[in-house]
Design a protein around this motif. Structure first.
Motif, PDB file in Angstrom:
ATOM      1  N   VAL A  57      13.658 -11.881  -2.432  1.00 53.10           N
ATOM      2  CA  VAL A  57      13.512 -11.772  -1.236  1.00 53.10           C
ATOM      3  C   VAL A  57      12.727  -9.412  -1.551  1.00 53.10           C
ATOM      4  CG1 VAL A  57      13.760 -10.429   1.061  1.00 53.10           C
ATOM      5  CG2 VAL A  57      14.814 -12.800  -0.104  1.00 53.10           C
ATOM      6  N   ALA A  58      11.287  -8.960  -0.544  1.00 51.07           N
ATOM      7  CA  ALA A  58      10.775  -8.439  -0.674  1.00 51.07           C
ATOM      8  C   ALA A  58      11.658  -6.836  -0.469  1.00 51.07           C
ATOM      9  CB  ALA A  58       9.051  -7.776  -0.692  1.00 51.07           C
ATOM     10  N   PRO A  59      12.043  -6.295  -1.038  1.00 49.85           N
ATOM     11  CA  PRO A  59      12.321  -4.808  -0.298  1.00 49.85           C
ATOM     12  C   PRO A  59      11.619  -3.890   0.304  1.00 49.85           C
ATOM     13  CG  PRO A  59      12.380  -4.346  -2.461  1.00 49.85           C
ATOM     14  CD  PRO A  59      12.165  -5.955  -2.179  1.00 49.85           C
ATOM     15  N   VAL A  60      12.007  -3.150   1.232  1.00 47.93           N
ATOM     16  CA  VAL A  60      11.526  -2.274   1.839  1.00 47.93           C
ATOM     17  C   VAL A  60      11.462  -0.764   0.980  1.00 47.93           C
ATOM     18  CG1 VAL A  60      11.152  -0.379   3.998  1.00 47.93           C
ATOM     19  CG2 VAL A  60      11.901  -3.156   4.923  1.00 47.93           C
ATOM     20  N   ILE A  61       9.784  -0.857   0.874  1.00 49.19           N
ATOM     21  CA  ILE A  61      10.022   0.770   0.164  1.00 49.19           C
ATOM     22  C   ILE A  61       9.348   1.689   0.902  1.00 49.19           C
ATOM     23  CG2 ILE A  61       9.442  -0.493  -2.088  1.00 49.19           C
ATOM     24  CD1 ILE A  61       6.475   0.386  -2.091  1.00 49.19           C
ATOM     25  N   ARG A  62       8.955   1.931   2.306  1.00 50.33           N
ATOM     26  CA  ARG A  62       8.130   3.196   2.978  1.00 50.33           C
ATOM     27  C   ARG A  62       8.299   1.588   4.895  1.00 50.33           C
ATOM     28  NH1 ARG A  62       5.057   6.791   5.120  1.00 50.33           N
ATOM     29  NH2 ARG A  62       4.866   8.602   3.260  1.00 50.33           N
ATOM     30  N   GLU A  63       9.511   2.322   5.403  1.00 53.33           N
ATOM     31  CA  GLU A  63       9.951   2.479   6.792  1.00 53.33           C
ATOM     32  C   GLU A  63       8.771   2.672   7.638  1.00 53.33           C
ATOM     33  OE1 GLU A  63      12.188   0.184   8.250  1.00 53.33           O
ATOM     34  OE2 GLU A  63      13.250   0.444   5.959  1.00 53.33           O
ATOM     35  N   PHE A  64       8.030   3.303   7.585  1.00 55.23           N
ATOM     36  CA  PHE A  64       6.175   3.389   8.606  1.00 55.23           C
ATOM     37  C   PHE A  64       5.139   4.023   7.971  1.00 55.23           C
ATOM     38  CE2 PHE A  64       3.637   5.801  11.109  1.00 55.23           C
ATOM     39  CZ  PHE A  64       3.321   4.439  12.274  1.00 55.23           C
ATOM     40  N   LEU A  65       4.505   3.879   7.412  1.00 54.79           N
ATOM     41  CA  LEU A  65       2.657   3.534   7.222  1.00 54.79           C
ATOM     42  C   LEU A  65       1.939   3.974   8.175  1.00 54.79           C
ATOM     43  CD1 LEU A  65       1.741   4.269   4.251  1.00 54.79           C
ATOM     44  CD2 LEU A  65       0.513   2.177   4.892  1.00 54.79           C
ATOM     45  N   PRO A  66       1.274   5.480   8.003  1.00 53.22           N
ATOM     46  CA  PRO A  66       0.526   5.297   9.378  1.00 53.22           C
ATOM     47  C   PRO A  66      -0.710   4.761   9.016  1.00 53.22           C
ATOM     48  CG  PRO A  66       1.253   7.144   8.186  1.00 53.22           C
ATOM     49  CD  PRO A  66       2.055   6.474   7.082  1.00 53.22           C
ATOM     50  N   GLU A  67      -1.439   3.645  10.427  1.00 52.93           N
ATOM     51  CA  GLU A  67      -2.611   2.947   9.972  1.00 52.93           C
ATOM     52  C   GLU A  67      -3.826   3.265   9.046  1.00 52.93           C
ATOM     53  OE1 GLU A  67      -5.065   0.828  13.524  1.00 52.93           O
ATOM     54  OE2 GLU A  67      -4.945   2.837  13.746  1.00 52.93           O
ATOM     55  N   LEU A  68      -4.132   4.484   9.224  1.00 52.66           N
ATOM     56  CA  LEU A  68      -4.984   5.341   8.686  1.00 52.66           C
ATOM     57  C   LEU A  68      -4.665   5.440   6.787  1.00 52.66           C
ATOM     58  CD1 LEU A  68      -6.430   7.873  10.768  1.00 52.66           C
ATOM     59  CD2 LEU A  68      -6.801   5.989  10.637  1.00 52.66           C
ATOM     60  N   ASP A  69      -3.233   5.464   6.539  1.00 54.91           N
ATOM     61  CA  ASP A  69      -3.256   5.225   5.365  1.00 54.91           C
ATOM     62  C   ASP A  69      -2.770   4.356   4.165  1.00 54.91           C
ATOM     63  OD1 ASP A  69      -3.080   7.894   4.768  1.00 54.91           O
ATOM     64  OD2 ASP A  69      -1.460   8.314   6.027  1.00 54.91           O
ATOM     65  N   LEU A  70      -3.623   2.891   5.492  1.00 50.52           N
ATOM     66  CA  LEU A  70      -3.095   1.670   3.979  1.00 50.52           C
ATOM     67  C   LEU A  70      -3.453   1.264   3.014  1.00 50.52           C
ATOM     68  CD1 LEU A  70      -2.708  -1.648   4.709  1.00 50.52           C
ATOM     69  CD2 LEU A  70      -4.410  -1.124   5.860  1.00 50.52           C
ATOM     70  N   LEU A  71      -4.947   1.330   2.981  1.00 56.30           N
ATOM     71  CA  LEU A  71      -5.608   1.558   1.716  1.00 56.30           C
ATOM     72  C   LEU A  71      -4.960   2.158   0.799  1.00 56.30           C
ATOM     73  CD1 LEU A  71      -9.554   0.523   2.617  1.00 56.30           C
ATOM     74  CD2 LEU A  71      -6.920  -1.123   2.625  1.00 56.30           C
ATOM     75  N   THR A  72      -5.183   3.345   0.989  1.00 56.16           N
ATOM     76  CA  THR A  72      -4.890   4.721  -0.243  1.00 56.16           C
ATOM     77  C   THR A  72      -2.716   4.017  -0.656  1.00 56.16           C
ATOM     78  OG1 THR A  72      -4.079   5.974   1.713  1.00 56.16           O
ATOM     79  CG2 THR A  72      -6.143   6.490   0.572  1.00 56.16           C
ATOM     80  N   TYR A  73      -2.334   3.839  -0.076  1.00 56.58           N
ATOM     81  CA  TYR A  73      -1.371   3.868  -0.571  1.00 56.58           C
ATOM     82  C   TYR A  73      -0.864   1.578  -1.117  1.00 56.58           C
ATOM     83  CZ  TYR A  73       3.857   3.449   0.205  1.00 56.58           C
ATOM     84  OH  TYR A  73       5.476   3.501  -0.391  1.00 56.58           O
ATOM     85  N   LEU A  74      -2.113   1.510  -0.610  1.00 55.92           N
ATOM     86  CA  LEU A  74      -1.295   0.338  -1.395  1.00 55.92           C
ATOM     87  C   LEU A  74      -2.377   0.183  -2.805  1.00 55.92           C
ATOM     88  CD1 LEU A  74      -2.329  -2.683   1.228  1.00 55.92           C
ATOM     89  CD2 LEU A  74      -0.988  -2.066   1.151  1.00 55.92           C
ATOM     90  N   GLU A  75      -3.414   1.113  -2.672  1.00 62.63           N
ATOM     91  CA  GLU A  75      -3.614   1.477  -4.360  1.00 62.63           C
ATOM     92  C   GLU A  75      -2.833   2.199  -4.543  1.00 62.63           C
ATOM     93  OE1 GLU A  75      -7.772   4.024  -5.989  1.00 62.63           O
ATOM     94  OE2 GLU A  75      -7.607   2.667  -3.587  1.00 62.63           O
ATOM     95  N   SER A  76      -1.721   3.048  -4.637  1.00 65.44           N
ATOM     96  CA  SER A  76      -0.757   3.534  -4.883  1.00 65.44           C
ATOM     97  C   SER A  76       0.172   2.637  -5.550  1.00 65.44           C
ATOM     98  CB  SER A  76       0.335   5.014  -4.377  1.00 65.44           C
ATOM     99  OG  SER A  76      -1.201   5.740  -3.930  1.00 65.44           O
ATOM    100  N   VAL A  77       0.622   1.321  -5.043  1.00 61.90           N
ATOM    101  CA  VAL A  77       0.890   0.478  -4.837  1.00 61.90           C
ATOM    102  C   VAL A  77       0.753  -0.875  -6.206  1.00 61.90           C
ATOM    103  CG1 VAL A  77       2.342  -1.788  -4.865  1.00 61.90           C
ATOM    104  CG2 VAL A  77       2.766   0.265  -3.173  1.00 61.90           C
ATOM    105  N   LEU A  78      -1.407  -0.674  -6.544  1.00 62.51           N
ATOM    106  CA  LEU A  78      -1.359  -1.512  -7.729  1.00 62.51           C
ATOM    107  C   LEU A  78      -1.623  -0.419  -8.750  1.00 62.51           C
ATOM    108  CD1 LEU A  78      -2.321  -3.736  -7.281  1.00 62.51           C
ATOM    109  CD2 LEU A  78      -1.558  -3.684  -4.981  1.00 62.51           C
ATOM    110  N   ARG A  79      -1.321   0.909  -8.841  1.00 59.13           N
ATOM    111  CA  ARG A  79      -2.095   2.117  -9.947  1.00 59.13           C
ATOM    112  C   ARG A  79      -0.491   1.518 -10.463  1.00 59.13           C
ATOM    113  NH1 ARG A  79      -5.219   6.962  -8.326  1.00 59.13           N
ATOM    114  NH2 ARG A  79      -7.604   6.258  -8.228  1.00 59.13           N
ATOM    115  N   VAL A  80       0.538   1.986  -9.892  1.00 55.31           N
ATOM    116  CA  VAL A  80       2.027   1.951 -10.371  1.00 55.31           C
ATOM    117  C   VAL A  80       2.425   0.630 -11.058  1.00 55.31           C
ATOM    118  CG1 VAL A  80       4.326   2.127 -10.320  1.00 55.31           C
ATOM    119  CG2 VAL A  80       2.320   3.201  -8.799  1.00 55.31           C
ATOM    120  N   TYR A  81       1.944  -0.874 -10.128  1.00 57.52           N
ATOM    121  CA  TYR A  81       1.852  -1.930 -10.951  1.00 57.52           C
ATOM    122  C   TYR A  81       1.360  -1.981 -12.407  1.00 57.52           C
ATOM    123  CZ  TYR A  81       1.657  -6.648 -11.485  1.00 57.52           C
ATOM    124  OH  TYR A  81       1.702  -8.060 -12.193  1.00 57.52           O
ATOM    125  N   ASN A  82      -0.127  -1.991 -12.260  1.00 60.79           N
ATOM    126  CA  ASN A  82      -0.652  -1.280 -12.819  1.00 60.79           C
ATOM    127  C   ASN A  82      -0.195  -1.037 -14.624  1.00 60.79           C
ATOM    128  OD1 ASN A  82      -3.220  -2.947 -13.838  1.00 60.79           O
ATOM    129  ND2 ASN A  82      -4.613  -1.699 -13.331  1.00 60.79           N
TER     130      ASN A  82
END
Length: 550
Positions: free
Chosen positions: A214-239
């Protein structure tokens, strides 16, 4: 729903031409299988047990009637006259010829469909709640955010060859989670902060398969406009840190566990600090542009048909049951959300014929503004039905096999194609589902039991999501023989949990009796208001184990 612009159409046509050339070279022996493999996978083409399988993308589960009719013709002309709805809201063809696949993709492109990234180590179809946009308790319609993620992730060069496949889901309802976001690589729950601003609670590292988490929460609140940059950061760390030496340990859930959720979040935040203000950051104008595609249909101004429905229900018990179990409340007065169940006894869960696809298209045009939604549970939703036409609709769908009032009941089984088709499967799934449906083919008894999620997978890849079924069934191989392992207590809603294995596995012929014994324990142990999951959580696994293995 989203409609292609000129750029989308050009990209789809060029992609088909590219894959046609790749397929022709593969058939001519100019591309080795290991060279063709990643190319065909990112176009949704598998080589299965008996024939190729083509997985067609249905973004966030939305289909127009014209697309349904094209799918019907494709299944008739290029396949064996039926297709299969998946748990990822996609649709699969199980019998296409390899040489025909480019022609199929060309036909799909004509109606704004494709199979891009429905397989391979890339970001797959982003999914959401099938009631999105019409349910009254959601904070906002999540589909525009799914479309934003789809456009961002499709053909993204940095994420074309991730360590493993990657799945994202978005949910906006505070009460329910029909998208199962906590068992995804990234799960986004739309929330508002104390200031009333819209954003996302970010879960990372969920998933099923060999190591369910079950996925843990890594950020309780991400502002709407930051959606793609934050997802990209997650993917970069994973890559960067995800394992590539062992595919069984390559999913992001393994990395999150290894680093700990806190350690993983720290790396994401550090990466995000470098790119959060980059051109990839969303703007209100960009979000509004995508939202403009998801306008409301031309709803009529209607009074609630409460008195009419009450009279119709009183006069027809079958209609009354169907309304209770297969019809949900709509945000617009006078309208209802209708689920067409694809689980009539004797029908493999999720399977749909070419004729049924055409019938669903006709129903969509007649009753629901020409649109349908495919569900995570392998059913179909007409999202915008007038309440004063519900009886007429029910009378029409019962002969079609879509009116069985068993939604969310024991026989509304989630089931992968299993060993009948899949080369990865250890055992067949469909015969087990069929035997259980026949054993419990009594609606009154099902209603007494209440909601029970029964999920079946033919192998550890868990395409049937058995880990999060209240009752989960997993096909296993024992020295060439098919056996089935049972787990209990799984859930995929906001209280997501992984089920616990009951004990040693069972032969296929024993499975209906095993499920019956499990149900007997529930009936004997439950209190008046308890669901199966409530009872299991209260009494634990031991009473079930004692009864089944007695």
């Amino acid at each position: 729903m989203y409609v292609y612009d000129e750029h989308d159409r050009q990209m789809a046509v060029e992609r088909v031409a590219q894959f046609r050339d790749q397929t022709e070279r593969a058939l001519a022996g100019e591309l080795a299988e290991d060279e063709f493999l990643p190319l065909r996978l990112q176009n949704g083409l598998y080589v299965q047990r008996l024939a190729p399988m083509l997985r067609i993308c249905v973004p966030y589960g939305m289909l127009r009637s014209v697309q349904l009719r094209r799918l019907a013709r494709i299944t008739r002309d290029y396949d064996k006259g039926y297709a299969h709805f998946t748990t990822r809201q996609n649709i699969q063809l199980n019998w296409p010829n390899l040489e025909d696949v480019p022609d199929i993709l060309a036909e799909l492109a004509e109606v704004e469909m494709h199979s891009n990234q429905t397989s391979g180590n890339c970001i797959r179809n982003t999914t959401t709640d099938q009631f999105s946009g019409v349910q009254s308790d959601e904070l906002t319609d999540p589909r525009p955010y799914c479309e934003i993620i789809r456009q961002w992730s499709t053909f993204h060069p940095e994420f074309a060859y991730l360590p493993r496949k990657f799945k994202v889901a978005v949910n906006a309802s505070e009460k329910t989670d029909r998208a199962a976001i906590q068992v995804h690589d990234i799960g986004l729950q739309i929330v508002r902060n104390e200031a009333g601003e819209l954003g996302f609670r970010v879960h990372v590292g969920g998933g099923l398969g060999r190591t369910p988490m079950v996925a843990p929460v890594i950020r309780e609140f991400l502002p709407e406009l930051d959606l793609l940059t934050y997802l990209e950061s997650v993917l970069r760390v994973y890559n960067r840190y995800g394992r590539r030496d062992n595919k069984f340990k390559a999913r992001i859930k393994i990395l999150v566990k290894a680093l700990t959720p806190e350690g993983f979040a720290e790396k994401v935040e550090a990466e995000w600090a470098h790119i959060k203000d980059s051109p990839s950051r969303l703007t209100p104008e960009a979000i509004d542009r995508i939202k403009s595609y998801f306008t409301e249909p031309a709803y009529a101004i209607l009074d609630n048909a409460t008195e009419l429905l009450a009279q119709q229900r009183f006069e027809n018990r079958g209609f009354d049951q169907w309304l209770k179990y297969n019809v949900d409340v709509h945000k617009k007065p006078g309208y209802a959300i209708v689920s067409l169940t694809m689980k009539k006894t004797g029908t493999p869960p999720g399977d749909v014929t070419d004729r049924q696809l055409e019938q669903i298209a006709d129903l969509a045009d007649e009753y629901s503004f020409g649109e349908v939604r495919v569900t995570h549970e392998q059913n179909v939703v007409l999202a915008d039905v007038r309440q004063d036409r519900l009886l007429e609709l029910w009378q029409e769908i019962v002969p079609m096999g879509f009116g069985t009032a068993n939604l969310n009941m024991l026989t509304d089984i989630i089931c992968c194609p299993g060993g009948d088709f899949c080369a990865l499967a250890n055992a067949k799934s469909i015969p087990v589902a069929d035997a259980i449906q026949r054993r419990f083919d009594n609606l009154e008894f099902l209603y007494d039991l209440g909601e029970i999620d029964l999920n079946i997978s033919g192998c550890m890849n868990a395409c049937g999501h058995h880990h999060v079924g209240n009752i989960g069934v997993l096909g296993v191989d024992k020295k060439g023989e098919e056996f089935y392992q049972v787990s209990l207590g799984g859930a995929s809603q906001h209280d997501a949990t992984i089920g616990k294995i009951l004990g040693p596995s069972f032969a296929r012929d024993d499975m209906p009796d095993v499920i019956a014994k499990i149900i007997d324990v529930y009936v004997n142990k439950r209190t008046e208001e308890e669901s199966f999951l409530d009872t299991y959580r209260r009494v634990g696994i031991d009473p079930f184990k004692e009864r089944v293995y007695a």
